[in-house]
Design an enzyme around this catalytic site. Structure first.
Site, PDB file in Angstrom:
ATOM      1  N   CYS A   1       0.822  -1.286   0.091  1.00  9.49           N
ATOM      2  CA  CYS A   1      -0.049  -0.014   0.072  1.00  9.49           C
ATOM      3  C   CYS A   1       0.983   1.287  -0.081  1.00  9.49           C
ATOM      4  CB  CYS A   1      -1.011   0.029   1.201  1.00  9.49           C
ATOM      5  SG  CYS A   1      -1.496   1.558   2.014  1.00  9.49           S
ATOM      6  N   GLU A   2       0.746   2.085  -0.972  1.00  7.83           N
ATOM      7  CA  GLU A   2       1.253   3.353  -1.145  1.00  7.83           C
ATOM      8  C   GLU A   2       1.091   4.456   0.242  1.00  7.83           C
ATOM      9  OE1 GLU A   2       0.666   5.213  -4.919  1.00  7.83           O
ATOM     10  OE2 GLU A   2      -1.056   6.229  -4.034  1.00  7.83           O
ATOM     11  N   HIS A   3       0.232   4.175   0.915  1.00  8.21           N
ATOM     12  CA  HIS A   3      -0.259   5.090   1.953  1.00  8.21           C
ATOM     13  C   HIS A   3       0.588   4.705   3.352  1.00  8.21           C
ATOM     14  CE1 HIS A   3      -4.053   5.676  -0.284  1.00  8.21           C
ATOM     15  NE2 HIS A   3      -3.352   6.722  -0.898  1.00  8.21           N
ATOM     16  N   HIS A   4       0.775   3.471   3.487  1.00  7.96           N
ATOM     17  CA  HIS A   4       1.171   2.960   4.737  1.00  7.96           C
ATOM     18  C   HIS A   4       2.319   2.023   4.530  1.00  7.96           C
ATOM     19  CE1 HIS A   4      -2.910   3.661   5.600  1.00  7.96           C
ATOM     20  NE2 HIS A   4      -2.631   4.220   6.832  1.00  7.96           N
TER      21      HIS A   4
ATOM     22  N   GLN B   1      -5.054  -0.257  -4.963  1.00  5.71           N
ATOM     23  CA  GLN B   1      -5.654  -1.201  -5.716  1.00  5.71           C
ATOM     24  C   GLN B   1      -6.396  -0.778  -7.246  1.00  5.71           C
ATOM     25  OE1 GLN B   1      -7.527  -4.399  -3.633  1.00  5.71           O
ATOM     26  NE2 GLN B   1      -8.852  -5.076  -5.461  1.00  5.71           N
TER      27      GLN B   1
ATOM     28  N   HIS C   1      -5.920  -5.690   2.580  1.00 10.28           N
ATOM     29  CA  HIS C   1      -5.026  -4.659   2.677  1.00 10.28           C
ATOM     30  C   HIS C   1      -4.440  -4.806   4.180  1.00 10.28           C
ATOM     31  CE1 HIS C   1      -5.736  -2.248  -0.950  1.00 10.28           C
ATOM     32  NE2 HIS C   1      -6.590  -3.175  -1.128  1.00 10.28           N
TER      33      HIS C   1
ATOM     34  N   CYS D   1      -3.205  -2.602   5.804  1.00  7.43           N
ATOM     35  CA  CYS D   1      -3.247  -1.280   6.506  1.00  7.43           C
ATOM     36  C   CYS D   1      -4.808  -1.164   7.020  1.00  7.43           C
ATOM     37  CB  CYS D   1      -2.950  -0.318   5.616  1.00  7.43           C
ATOM     38  SG  CYS D   1      -4.196   0.122   4.049  1.00  7.43           S
TER      39      CYS D   1
HETATM   40  N1  LIG Z   1      -8.996   3.637  -2.284  1.00  3.65           N
HETATM   41  C1  LIG Z   1      -8.017   3.028  -1.714  1.00  3.65           C
HETATM   42  N2  LIG Z   1      -8.002   3.358  -0.653  1.00  3.65           N
HETATM   43  C2  LIG Z   1      -6.712   2.818   0.172  1.00  3.65           C
HETATM   44  C3  LIG Z   1      -6.018   1.736  -0.520  1.00  3.65           C
HETATM   45  N3  LIG Z   1      -4.854   1.235   0.499  1.00  3.65           N
HETATM   46  C4  LIG Z   1      -5.383   1.904   1.455  1.00  3.65           C
HETATM   47  N4  LIG Z   1      -6.227   2.862   1.302  1.00  3.65           N
HETATM   48  C5  LIG Z   1      -6.890   3.827   2.275  1.00  3.65           C
HETATM   49  O1  LIG Z   1      -6.041   5.066   2.396  1.00  3.65           O
HETATM   50  C6  LIG Z   1      -6.637   5.871   3.383  1.00  3.65           C
HETATM   51  C7  LIG Z   1      -5.591   6.584   3.777  1.00  3.65           C
HETATM   52  O2  LIG Z   1      -6.243   7.620   4.759  1.00  3.65           O
HETATM   53  P1  LIG Z   1      -5.576   8.351   5.957  1.00  3.65           P
HETATM   54  O3  LIG Z   1      -6.963   8.991   6.837  1.00  3.65           O
HETATM   55  O4  LIG Z   1      -4.672   9.576   5.104  1.00  3.65           O
HETATM   56  O5  LIG Z   1      -4.541   7.485   6.709  1.00  3.65           O
HETATM   57  P2  LIG Z   1      -4.979   7.019   8.253  1.00  3.65           P
HETATM   58  O6  LIG Z   1      -4.881   8.103   9.152  1.00  3.65           O
HETATM   59  O7  LIG Z   1      -3.883   5.850   8.332  1.00  3.65           O
HETATM   60  O8  LIG Z   1      -6.156   6.140   8.197  1.00  3.65           O
HETATM   61  P3  LIG Z   1      -6.680   4.648   8.718  1.00  3.65           P
HETATM   62  O9  LIG Z   1      -6.568   3.629   7.943  1.00  3.65           O
HETATM   63  O10 LIG Z   1      -8.417   4.927   8.740  1.00  3.65           O
HETATM   64  O11 LIG Z   1      -6.178   4.924  10.087  1.00  3.65           O
HETATM   65  C8  LIG Z   1      -7.162   4.885   4.155  1.00  3.65           C
HETATM   66  O12 LIG Z   1      -8.600   4.997   4.455  1.00  3.65           O
HETATM   67  C9  LIG Z   1      -6.722   3.458   3.713  1.00  3.65           C
HETATM   68  O13 LIG Z   1      -7.786   2.285   4.094  1.00  3.65           O
HETATM   69  C10 LIG Z   1      -6.309   1.284  -1.727  1.00  3.65           C
HETATM   70  O14 LIG Z   1      -5.676   0.525  -2.530  1.00  3.65           O
HETATM   71  N5  LIG Z   1      -7.227   2.216  -2.602  1.00  3.65           N
HETATM   72 ZN   LIG Z   2      -2.666   1.576   3.313  1.00  2.00          ZN
END
Ligand SMILES: Nc1nc2c(ncn2[C@@H]2O[C@H](COP(=O)(O)OP(=O)(O)OP(=O)(O)O)[C@@H](O)[C@H]2O)c(=O)[nH]1
Ligand SMILES: [Zn+2]
Length: 239
Positions: free
Chosen positions: A127-130, A168, A196, A198
């Site tokens: 996952c590019e966010h985490h 994804q 995921h 995360c």
């Molecule tokens: N649309 C989409 N979202 C993703 C994917 N992988 C992770 N995410 C979401 O990216 C979002 C990042 O949101 P943030 O609120 O910035 O991050 P965060 O504070 O860690 O959020 P939480 O996971 O809710 O604790 C989260 O809701 C993740 O579930 C993906 O492949 N597609």
């Molecule tokens: Zn993530």
């Protein structure tokens, strides 16, 4: 099991996306960042892999030190280098177009004109966010426009795009776009069913949810054809 369904055909509406950009999976064009391209800087590959590994190693060592870990410990001392090598050579190797699989096509001398489905392709991405894993199954299908692709190459296309920091939706579109390009047909379908970490191992900690994304091009937009494909893949509830 809960599943979130995201349909991507609307994102790929050719009225709204420049098709030249869709084909520009090359370094230097990626930074132009259409919605489907991995956001890479133009200078992404000016640095060689060995230098990247050295730099990541130094930075990862700093992260571990800040966390208070004792890097003189036998088990920990090699970790910065291990992580750096794993990033560049393994789990993020698909960022580099030099690692793109070479695709061999054959003439469709068998006159096979039905869909071919390669299902349950296991993949691991991140996952590019985490920067934690996304893993699951990809299911691909196409109807030949005259050429046949080696089966393993369908797998290799999935693995190449999976080995990037991903969301994804983008992974799905990148695979579909590559399939369309190499097979020279609109008649491709991609379904990805993934978990995921995360979502499951942190944050909301939902261990049951999985995410389904899909792309249906050309003939796969026909309800009967789509239904046949979905029958073959029969999404399983456990990954
Ligand atoms: N649309 C989409 N979202 C993703 C994917 N992988 C992770 N995410 C979401 O990216 C979002 C990042 O949101 P943030 O609120 O910035 O991050 P965060 O504070 O860690 O959020 P939480 O996971 O809710 O604790 C989260 O809701 C993740 O579930 C993906 O492949 N597609
Ligand atoms: Zn993530």
């Amino acid at each position: 099991m809960k599943q979130k369904e995201i349909t991507l055909n609307s994102l790929l509406n050719e009225d709204t996306i420049d098709l030249n950009m869709l084909n520009s999976e090359e370094v230097g064009n990626d930074h132009l960042a259409t919605s489907m391209n991995t956001p890479l800087r133009a200078d992404a590959f000016e640095m060689d892999d060995e230098t990247k590994i050295q730099k990541i190693e130094q930075h990862f060592q700093s992260i571990m030190e800040i966390m208070g870990l004792d890097l003189t410990d036998d088990s920990l001392k090699g970790t910065p280098h291990r992580v750096a090598k794993m990033y560049i050579k393994e789990i993020f190797s698909g960022l580099n177009p030099a690692n793109k699989p070479k695709i061999a096509l054959f003439d469709n001398k068998y006159k096979y004109n039905q869909m071919l489905v390669e299902k349950d392709i296991t993949f691991y991405s991140n996952c590019e966010h985490h920067f934690v894993p996304i893993f699951g199954k990809a299911h691909l299908a196409y109807i030949s426009s005259g050429k046949v692709i080696g089966l393993s190459k369908l797998n290799r296309i999935v693995q190449y795009f999976a080995k990037r920091p991903q969301v994804q939706e983008r992974l799905t579109v990148q695979i579909a776009t590559e399939l369309k390009k190499v097979l020279n047909t609109e008649d491709v379908a991609v379904v990805i069913d993934a978990k995921h970490l995360c979502v499951s191992s942190r944050g909301i900690q939902d261990t049951n949810a999985s995410t389904v994304t899909s792309f249906y091009g050309g003939k796969f937009q026909n309800a009967g054809v789509k239904e046949e494909f979905l029958q073959y893949i029969q999404l399983k509830t456990e990954l």
